[in-house]
Structure formats: C-alpha cells, structure tokens
Design an enzyme around this catalytic site. Structure first.
Site, PDB file in Angstrom:
ATOM      1  N   LYS A 127      -9.798  -5.113  -5.463  1.00 40.65           N
ATOM      2  CA  LYS A 127     -10.868  -4.243  -5.775  1.00 40.65           C
ATOM      3  C   LYS A 127     -10.084  -2.941  -6.320  1.00 40.65           C
ATOM      4  O   LYS A 127     -10.841  -2.140  -6.938  1.00 40.65           O
ATOM      5  CB  LYS A 127     -11.729  -3.851  -4.745  1.00 40.65           C
ATOM      6  N   LYS A 148      -3.178 -11.120  -6.797  1.00 35.95           N
ATOM      7  CA  LYS A 148      -4.213 -11.157  -6.250  1.00 35.95           C
ATOM      8  C   LYS A 148      -5.475 -10.510  -6.775  1.00 35.95           C
ATOM      9  O   LYS A 148      -5.101  -9.286  -7.323  1.00 35.95           O
ATOM     10  CB  LYS A 148      -4.118 -10.775  -4.732  1.00 35.95           C
ATOM     11  N   LYS A 177       1.026  -1.311  -0.069  1.00 36.60           N
ATOM     12  CA  LYS A 177       0.142  -0.034   0.050  1.00 36.60           C
ATOM     13  C   LYS A 177       0.850   1.168   0.037  1.00 36.60           C
ATOM     14  O   LYS A 177       0.548   2.279  -0.676  1.00 36.60           O
ATOM     15  CB  LYS A 177      -0.849  -0.146   1.132  1.00 36.60           C
TER      16      LYS A 177
HETATM   17  P1  TYM Z   1     -10.312  -6.585   2.898  1.00 37.10           P
HETATM   18  O1  TYM Z   1     -11.252  -5.590   2.868  1.00 37.10           O
HETATM   19  O2  TYM Z   1      -9.009  -6.366   1.869  1.00 37.10           O
HETATM   20  O3  TYM Z   1     -11.014  -7.853   2.355  1.00 37.10           O
HETATM   21  C1  TYM Z   1     -12.026  -8.546   2.900  1.00 37.10           C
HETATM   22  C2  TYM Z   1     -11.731 -10.063   2.894  1.00 37.10           C
HETATM   23  O4  TYM Z   1     -11.811 -10.619   1.787  1.00 37.10           O
HETATM   24  C3  TYM Z   1     -10.440 -11.389   1.657  1.00 37.10           C
HETATM   25  N1  TYM Z   1      -9.938 -11.198   0.446  1.00 37.10           N
HETATM   26  C4  TYM Z   1      -9.734 -12.496  -0.444  1.00 37.10           C
HETATM   27  N2  TYM Z   1      -9.681 -13.506  -0.564  1.00 37.10           N
HETATM   28  C5  TYM Z   1      -9.350 -14.344  -1.561  1.00 37.10           C
HETATM   29  N3  TYM Z   1      -8.972 -14.051  -2.682  1.00 37.10           N
HETATM   30  C6  TYM Z   1      -8.838 -12.663  -2.899  1.00 37.10           C
HETATM   31  N4  TYM Z   1      -8.385 -12.225  -3.877  1.00 37.10           N
HETATM   32  C7  TYM Z   1      -9.349 -11.785  -1.782  1.00 37.10           C
HETATM   33  N5  TYM Z   1      -9.222 -10.372  -1.608  1.00 37.10           N
HETATM   34  C8  TYM Z   1      -9.610 -10.204  -0.457  1.00 37.10           C
HETATM   35  C9  TYM Z   1      -9.326 -11.023   2.705  1.00 37.10           C
HETATM   36  O5  TYM Z   1      -8.565 -12.071   3.111  1.00 37.10           O
HETATM   37  C10 TYM Z   1     -10.649 -10.677   4.050  1.00 37.10           C
HETATM   38  O6  TYM Z   1     -10.763 -11.763   4.477  1.00 37.10           O
HETATM   39  N6  TYM Z   1      -7.718  -6.059   7.182  1.00 37.10           N
HETATM   40  C11 TYM Z   1      -8.875  -6.673   6.496  1.00 37.10           C
HETATM   41  C12 TYM Z   1     -10.081  -6.209   7.029  1.00 37.10           C
HETATM   42  C13 TYM Z   1     -10.083  -6.316   8.615  1.00 37.10           C
HETATM   43  C14 TYM Z   1     -10.180  -7.501   9.213  1.00 37.10           C
HETATM   44  C15 TYM Z   1     -10.237  -7.169  10.731  1.00 37.10           C
HETATM   45  C16 TYM Z   1     -10.436  -8.861   8.901  1.00 37.10           C
HETATM   46  C17 TYM Z   1      -9.994  -5.425   9.389  1.00 37.10           C
HETATM   47  N7  TYM Z   1      -9.916  -5.851  10.873  1.00 37.10           N
HETATM   48  C18 TYM Z   1     -10.281  -8.143  11.737  1.00 37.10           C
HETATM   49  C19 TYM Z   1     -10.596  -9.875   9.832  1.00 37.10           C
HETATM   50  C20 TYM Z   1     -10.502  -9.538  11.252  1.00 37.10           C
HETATM   51  C21 TYM Z   1      -9.012  -6.300   5.203  1.00 37.10           C
HETATM   52  O7  TYM Z   1      -8.358  -5.374   4.642  1.00 37.10           O
HETATM   53  O8  TYM Z   1      -9.621  -7.055   4.398  1.00 37.10           O
END
Ligand code: TYM
Length: 334
Positions: free
Chosen positions: A200, A197, A115
């Site tokens: 979005k 990966k 990032k």
């Molecule tokens: P975020 O918002 O980027 O993504 C949300 C969830 O989607 C999963 N994910 C994927 N899984 C498989 N293939 C992909 N290409 C892919 N892209 C995203 C992510 O692994 C995630 O589970 N930091 C976290 C949000 C967060 C969080 C938490 C998660 C904040 N606090 C506490 C769990 C527990 C994030 O940015 O996810």
C-alpha cells in the site's frame, strides 16, 4: 484454545489504501476458514502509529477497515471484530513480553529493516518492538491459528519463540500458534516490478490494485502490468510477471496454475491480462457495494464496535491476569 474451541486471531493495519495483496493474502482466507474457530479480527491501530499518522485520517481509516472486514463476509455476530486500541491488554502484555524478547532477535526482522530504511527520519522504538506487540495480540487470545500472507511468517516465528520461552519458565501459559497461509495469493507482487511485494505504500499507483479501485482503473492497471517477451502463459520462476498474474487469477477464479496454463494455452498476453482484470473486478465489485451500503449504517456499526470491544476485552483480561500472576505482580485487593 479457549475451553474446547480452537481460536483464530488475525489483524491488519489501519493505514493507507488496502491492496489486492491484503485481500487475497489475508482477508479472503479469514472468511473461508472463520467458521471453524472462535475468531478475533483486530484493526491494529496501535501498530499504525509506528509510522507518523494524521489523527483524523487514522480514525477514518480504522473505521473503514472495520467496515471492510464485515463487508468481506465476516459476520460480526459470530466473529469478534474490534479495534486493538479498545483493549488495553494488548499494550500491557506487549510490555511484559518485551522483557522476554532479545534485541538480537528483533534486529533480524526484515520488516524492521525495510521500514527503517523507508522512514530513516523516524526509526522509533515502537518500530523496533513492533513484532512484540504482534506477539501480544496473538498470545492474548490463546490463538491456535493465525492466517497471514507470507510476509508475516517471520513475525509468527518470533511469536512462537517468545511463547515457548515464556512457557518454559512459567509453565503452560500460552498456546503456541501456527500460521495459516492460503494456497493461492500468499504473496502478491507489484504489477510494475514483480520482484517486489504489492504494497500500500508503493509510490507508483500502477503497481498496486487498491480494493476501492473502479473497474476501469483495475483493467487499465492490468493492461499495463509488466510481463516479459517469452509470449507463453506458463507458471514458472523465469516469468515472474506472468507468474504473479497467474497467482492473482487463481486466487480470484478459484483455479490451479495448471488449469490456468491450459485455459490460456496459445493465447496472447493481452487477452490473459484482460481476463485477470475481469476476474479481479468480479471479486471486488460485491465487496465495494457491500462496503458502501454498510458505511451508511452508523448506529449498527457503533453497536458492533461496543459489543465486540467488550467481548475482546473479556478474553484478553483472562490471559493478562494469568500472566501478571505468573510473573509475580501482586494480587488485586477486591
Ligand atoms: P499488514 O497490515 O501489512 O497486512 C495485512 C495482511 O495482508 C497480508 N499481505 C499480503 N498478502 C499477500 N500479498 C501481499 N502483497 C500482501 N501484503 C500484505 C499480510 O501478510 C497480512 O496478513 N503486522 C501485520 C498486522 C498484525 C497482525 C497481528 C497480523 C498486527 N498484529 C497479529 C496477524 C496477527 C501487518 O502489518 O499486516
């Protein structure tokens, strides 16, 4: 643990267009395992502002995400679905945990490095301490299990380290959580570059399937997906594009890679891509329909937001007060 119940916590950022990766890597698993736990599903809007956001847009996307959790099948009467920003304990615990986290640990986080490279003009302190806020989210609810995609495992590791470090000093304050990664779909890759990966924030719209894409768009994107010249539908590292398509197919059609190889033996890539597209459409269509229906239920959603925000706050405060006492903050006078 809370009482005799195991706790599940997870969250998603309320930014950008959610992708099929978010759904298959996280949301779908949440729905599958939620019944076994006391659950908290947060729309993590505090995390979102580590990257500059348009306020009106952020508010709109946060509400859409909360609606999507419900549309995906999480009953908000049974699952605590709420906005992170409605529970001030997240930020308060994050501050305390910041004082138990080392710069060196945060420096190693690959998401921070990625990032920071992408937003070189705004490498703010929040971006750096992002994993500490994530640890606070999880530890605040004494979560036993955290379902995430593979890209979040490093953040789960640091969460465990922080919890163990804190417990070693102050006694058993936090449950040390374990990640839950689903069998299929834990890392969905870009359709245009299977080494990356699915994300979005990808600039190429053909690289990602967005959860709100219409069927024609979905089928077209799969048709254009990058593959190889091997001409065989086999699940192996040498064919990363096909491997990714098999992963997507397995997660949507509830099949194993071996079953998929057999099903498509001797058939062409064109036919396989169309089948993957159809499988995705049939998973996303009901989700989109329910999302559209629920979005019109303003009063219902407002009620859920209020009720679940208060429920989350109740549990969060329990942990927060305990932590404040442990580190030596003065008792409140009542
Ligand atoms: P975020 O918002 O980027 O993504 C949300 C969830 O989607 C999963 N994910 C994927 N899984 C498989 N293939 C992909 N290409 C892919 N892209 C995203 C992510 O692994 C995630 O589970 N930091 C976290 C949000 C967060 C969080 C938490 C998660 C904040 N606090 C506490 C769990 C527990 C994030 O940015 O996810």
């Amino acid at each position: 643990m809370i009482g005799d119940r195991k706790v599940l916590f997870s969250g998603m950022q309320a930014t950008g267009n959610l992708t099929l990766g978010n759904y298959l890597g996280a949301l779908k698993n949440w729905v599958n395992i939620a019944d076994e736990y006391l659950t908290f599903f947060s729309v993590v809007d505090l995390h979102s502002i580590t990257v500059r956001q348009d306020p009106a847009q952020l508010r709109k996307q946060a509400r859409a995400l909360l609606t999507l959790y419900i549309a995906a099948g999480l009953d908000p009467e049974k699952n605590c679905i709420y906005y992170q920003s409605h529970v001030s304990g997240h930020a308060e615990l994050a501050w305390i945990l910041n004082c138990f986290t080392y710069m060196g640990e945060l420096n190693r986080m690959t998401q921070f490095k990625d990032k920071a490279a992408k937003h070189a003009d705004n490498i703010n302190a929040g971006l750096f301490t992002y994993p500490v806020l994530m640890a606070a989210d999880i530890l605040l609810y004494q979560a036993d299990v955290v379902p995430v995609g593979k890209d979040q495992l490093q953040h789960l590791e640091i969460t465990r380290d922080i919890a163990q470090r804190f417990n070693a000093i102050y006694g058993d304050v936090f449950t040390v959580p374990v990640p839950y990664v689903g069998k299929a779909g834990a890392k969905i890759m870009s359709l245009q570059d299977p080494a990356k990966k699915m994300s979005k924030s990808d600039e190429n719209p053909n690289a990602s399937i967005y959860l709100m894409d219409d069927p024609d768009t979905i089928l077209r994107k799969f048709k254009r997906a990058v593959t190889d010249s091997e001409g065989q539908i086999l699940y192996r590292e040498e064919q990363p594009g096909i491997k990714n398509l098999i992963d997507i197919y397995c997660a949507c059609a509830e099949k194993t890679p071996q079953e998929t190889e057999k099903e498509f033996e001797g058939r062409g890539y064109g036919e396989f891509k169309a089948a993957v597209g159809e499988a995705v459409v049939s998973v996303l269509r009901p989700l989109q329909e329910e999302f559209a229906r629920l979005s019109g239920e303003k009063a219902y959603l407002d009620g859920i937001i209020k009720q679940n925000g208060e429920k989350a706050e109740y549990y969060a405060l329990k942990t927060l007060r305990k932590v404040q006492r442990k580190v030596g903050f003065p008792e409140r006078i009542r």
